[in-house]
Design an enzyme around this catalytic site. Structure first.
Site, PDB file in Angstrom:
ATOM      1  N   SER A   1      56.016  37.289 -82.837  1.00  0.00           N
ATOM      2  CA  SER A   1      56.714  38.520 -84.653  1.00  0.00           C
ATOM      3  C   SER A   1      56.873  37.844 -85.872  1.00  0.00           C
ATOM      4  O   SER A   1      56.737  37.058 -85.905  1.00  0.00           O
ATOM      5  CB  SER A   1      58.121  39.262 -84.124  1.00  0.00           C
TER       6      SER A   1
ATOM      7  N   TYR B   1      66.694  39.891 -80.627  1.00  0.00           N
ATOM      8  CA  TYR B   1      65.050  40.406 -80.731  1.00  0.00           C
ATOM      9  C   TYR B   1      64.478  38.360 -81.905  1.00  0.00           C
ATOM     10  O   TYR B   1      63.329  38.138 -81.257  1.00  0.00           O
ATOM     11  CB  TYR B   1      64.444  41.320 -81.269  1.00  0.00           C
TER      12      TYR B   1
END
Length: 250
Positions: free
Chosen positions: A141, A154
């Protein structure tokens, strides 16, 4: 390009994972898509197998659950399948301010995003070892490289995915296994539809991205095809940003 290859894609029923599954299917591979959501998974498998050749199978599994992963691989072996290419795409993002985040939220995000990547990789290792090699592609990500408030679990999980990819690359290189990660930028998916519908946020992303647009799931899928190909046999432990230049411009 991938005739005779078996590709396992976690999170393969929607978004980026589904686009990757479609790309490999178009190149002749046998596809196994994995998700926790049985009905969504069933529909995706039917739609992906557009030629009705039986080259797409659905496998229900919570990748963050060790027992569930073991059962899923027992099913694969019962089907007589051996995975040549693994794409770890399953992920979740649960938001909360760091000071208020519960241990339960923290653990759930890490279980799916990071531990799931570990569990699936560990299960495919003996298959790839027996075959003389394989490819592992992890979806990281932008948050592997930069941080936004409210998503600390996250961020930690995807940073872990990036470094775990390098660990695989180093430890399993002697077995002809290449492991690389892809960092998607802002991609047009169902999950991002509300953000794209927000005119102010949409314009912010378009202006922030040197390419001047949101990415498409197919952009990420094209990178996955390359990393899984023989053209990437000497590429391992790398992190490829498919982000329209966002990281380069920061």
């Amino acid at each position: 390009m991938f005739n005779g290859k078996c590709v396992l894609i976690s999170g393969g029923s929607r978004g980026i994972g589904r686009a990757i599954a479609a790309a490999f299917y178009a190149q002749g591979a046998e596809i196994i898509i994995m998700s926790r959501h049985q009905e969504e998974l069933r529909r995706a498998a039917q739609e992906l197998d557009s030629k009705h050749e039986g080259r797409v199978q659905a496998l229900v599994c919570d990748v963050g659950d060790q027992d569930a992963v073991a059962q899923a691989f027992a099913q694969l072996k019962a089907w007589g399948k051996s995975v040549n290419i693994l794409v770890n795409c399953a992920g979740v993002n649960l938001r909360a301010p760091l000071a208020e985040m519960s241990v339960e939220i923290w653990q759930q995000v890490l279980d799916i995003n990071l531990t799931g990547t570990f569990l699936l990789s560990k299960q495919v290792f003996p298959m790839m070892q027996a075959q003389g090699g394989g490819k592992i592609i992890n979806i990281a990500s932008l948050m592997s490289e930069i941080v936004r408030p409210g998503i600390s679990a996250y961020v930690a999980s995807k940073g872990g995915v990036k470094m775990f990819t390098k660990a695989i690359a180093v430890e399993w290189a002697p077995y002809n296994i290449q492991a690389n990660a892809i960092i998607p930028g802002y991609i047009e998916t169902e999950l991002n539809a509300p953000l794209m519908a927000d005119e102010k946020f949409n314009q912010f992303i378009v202006k922030r991205t040197p390419a001047g647009r949101w990415g498409k799931p197919e952009d990420v899928a094209a990178a996955a095809l390359f990393l899984a190909s023989s053209g990437a046999d000497f590429i391992t432990g790398q992190v490829l940003a498919v982000d329209g230049g966002i990281l380069a411009a920061l």
